[in-house]
Design an enzyme around this catalytic site. Structure first.
Site, short mmCIF file in Angstrom:
data_model
loop_
_atom_site.label_atom_id
_atom_site.label_comp_id
_atom_site.label_asym_id
_atom_site.label_seq_id
_atom_site.Cartn_x
_atom_site.Cartn_y
_atom_site.Cartn_z
N PHE A 1 0.85 -1.20 0.00
CA PHE A 1 0.00 0.00 0.00
C PHE A 1 0.89 1.26 0.00
O PHE A 1 1.93 1.28 0.66
CB PHE A 1 -0.89 -0.05 1.24
N ARG B 1 -12.10 -3.07 -8.29
CA ARG B 1 -12.10 -3.89 -7.07
C ARG B 1 -13.52 -4.08 -6.56
O ARG B 1 -14.25 -3.10 -6.36
CB ARG B 1 -11.28 -3.22 -5.96
N ASP C 1 0.89 -5.33 8.17
CA ASP C 1 -0.21 -4.40 7.98
C ASP C 1 -1.47 -5.23 7.74
O ASP C 1 -1.57 -5.95 6.75
CB ASP C 1 0.08 -3.47 6.79
N TYR D 1 -11.70 1.24 9.83
CA TYR D 1 -12.87 1.76 9.10
C TYR D 1 -13.22 0.91 7.89
O TYR D 1 -14.15 1.24 7.16
CB TYR D 1 -12.66 3.23 8.69
N LYS D 2 -12.46 -0.18 7.65
CA LYS D 2 -12.77 -1.05 6.51
C LYS D 2 -13.71 -2.17 6.99
O LYS D 2 -14.88 -1.92 7.22
CB LYS D 2 -11.46 -1.56 5.90
C1 LIG Z 1 -6.40 1.37 4.09
C2 LIG Z 1 -4.98 1.04 4.33
C3 LIG Z 1 -4.16 1.92 5.04
C4 LIG Z 1 -4.73 3.25 5.49
O1 LIG Z 1 -3.90 4.06 6.23
P1 LIG Z 1 -4.51 5.39 6.88
O2 LIG Z 1 -3.44 5.92 7.70
O3 LIG Z 1 -5.75 4.99 7.62
O4 LIG Z 1 -4.90 6.30 5.76
C5 LIG Z 1 -2.85 1.55 5.27
N1 LIG Z 1 -2.37 0.36 4.82
C6 LIG Z 1 -3.15 -0.50 4.11
C7 LIG Z 1 -2.59 -1.80 3.66
C8 LIG Z 1 -4.46 -0.18 3.83
O5 LIG Z 1 -5.23 -1.03 3.14
#
Ligand SMILES: *Cc1c(COP(=O)(O)O)cnc(C)c1O
Length: 405
Positions: free
Chosen positions: A125, A376, A202, A227-228
């Site tokens: 990411f 997706r 992560d 939040y996911k």
């Molecule tokens: C959604 C996501 C993030 C989000 O990071 P934020 O700090 O909340 O913006 C980080 N890493 C991965 C792998 C994600 O899918």
């Protein structure tokens, strides 16, 4: 694939009844973005109102003594028990995923001062890659990049080749945000440990949809977002896990008063708190922790094994319908075909997917788009129906057929 098949799958689904617990379940909108922002639970509105009237409005500043000061650790323990496969005292909530990844990376590098490399993959990411670049510069370490297939992810062979006596930290995603590749957490952690490195996972795209066993896999550090698939709402705080065996020695660089040994002593110098509290920095976002507690309660009731079973069935169905309806229009699968190697979403490739996504949003079909050419479909196990999957995939075909090109 007929409507009847989707209707039968929904009818036979033991978890189907939970869908009505979510706001918007009654609408015809097709929601394929629960892997970016989960739908709220209906009870969350009541919980938030109760909080304003009772705890915040009624208890005022006394709330800190009564509950809020320890809430990040209490919710952390619930996360650990229900979705992380971890014992208590190792998880806390606060900050964003980005900020916690930073703290965790710095903690790991400080614990391996005689090593000079972070191993990570090119398709992690963006925030993970950008942070690693910044941390590398800040700490004078090198990045060793693993090149990966964008429809797959990091394999054991690739990691074994990348790690060595210089590796301080391996940074990996459990489920790849683009392809949904589900990494073998136990195996990859063992490979990193055999090289003497620490591992930071992560969990943003797996937590709440894929069962996780942090303690059993002997993971060192993990960070994830709420939040996911945890439905905590936009900007709800992230969580960090640090294995108990490291907690006495690991420190993090954002040395705020809320992570200090005695915040209310307000002494001249920072000394870290005992345990996982030392990963806090400033005042924790209490309101942001409310909604995820409703989803955690539901996940606890249903159980992560059943959630995963539904998740696999949904992605299998999406792959099957896409094969029938979209493959003839030139759409390819950009996720692993084997469900054991796949998380909770499915990515479909076509040269016109960017344009198709914009047209789908116009029709209240909400997937998202990721380069290169990927649509997706995020399938939230408790709030997505088979009927939604079928209607959504058929809409993709109609939209593609209508695009010039
Ligand atoms: C959604 C996501 C993030 C989000 O990071 P934020 O700090 O909340 O913006 C980080 N890493 C991965 C792998 C994600 O899918």
């Amino acid at each position: 694939m007929s409507d009847a098949t989707a209707a039968r799958l929904d009818h036979d689904d033991p978890l189907a009844k939970h869908r009505d617990l979510f706001v918007g379940a009654e609408s015809s909108l097709v929601y394929f973005d629960g892997n970016s922002l989960g739908r709220p639970l209906r009870v969350t509105g009541e919980r938030l109102a109760r909080f304003v009237d009772g705890e915040w409005g009624g208890r005022l500043i006394r709330g800190w003594d009564e509950r809020w000061f320890d809430l990040p650790l209490a919710v952390g323990d619930e996360l650990a028990r229900i979705v992380l496969g971890a014992g208590p005292g190792q998880t806390t909530v606060g900050d964003s995923t980005t900020v916690l990844l930073y703290k965790a990376m710095r903690a790991a590098l400080a614990a391996r001062p005689d090593r000079s490399e972070i191993v990570l993959d090119r398709d992690n990411f963006p925030t993970d890659r950008y942070l690693a670049q910044g941390v590398a510069e800040e700490c004078g370490v090198r990045l060793r990049w693993i090149e990966v297939d964008t429809a797959g992810g990091v394999t054991a062979e690739q990691l074994a080749e990348a790690v060595g006596p210089d590796t301080a930290l391996v940074l990996l995603s459990h489920v790849a945000y683009r392809s949904a590749w589900l990494a073998d957490m136990g195996e990859l952690t063992r490979i990193a440990h055999d090289a003497g490195a620490l591992v930071l996972w992560d969990l943003s795209h797996s937590v709440g949809s894929v069962p996780i066993q942090l303690d059993a896999c002997e993971v060192d550090l993990a960070v994830g977002c709420s939040y996911k698939y945890l439905n905590g709402g936009p900007g709800s705080p992230a969580f960090v896990y640090v294995a108990a065996r490291h907690l006495e020695r690991f420190t993090q660089p954002v040395q705020g008063w809320m992570g200090a040994a005695d915040p209310f002593l307000m002494g001249p110098d920072y000394a870290p708190a005992e345990g996982i509290r030392r990963f806090l920095s400033g005042t924790p976002p209490i309101v942001g922790m409310l909604a995820m507690q409703d989803m955690l309660a539901l996940l606890d009731e249903v159980g992560m094994a059943a959630v995963r079973e539904k998740s696999v069935a949904l992605t299998e169905y999406a792959v099957q319908v896409a094969g029938e309806v979209l493959a003839p229009a030139g759409v390819g699968l950009a996720s692993p075909r084997d469900p054991d190697l796949r998380g909770g979403h499915v990515t479909l490739n076509h040269p016109l997917m960017r344009e198709a996504t914009a047209a789908l949003w116009q029709r209240d079909v909400i997937p998202d788009y990721r380069d290169p050419h990927g649509l997706r479909l995020g399938l939230s196990p408790l709030s997505t129906s088979y009927d939604e999957v079928r209607r959504g995939v058929e809409a993709v075909r109609e939209v593609l057929d209508g695009l010039p090109g």
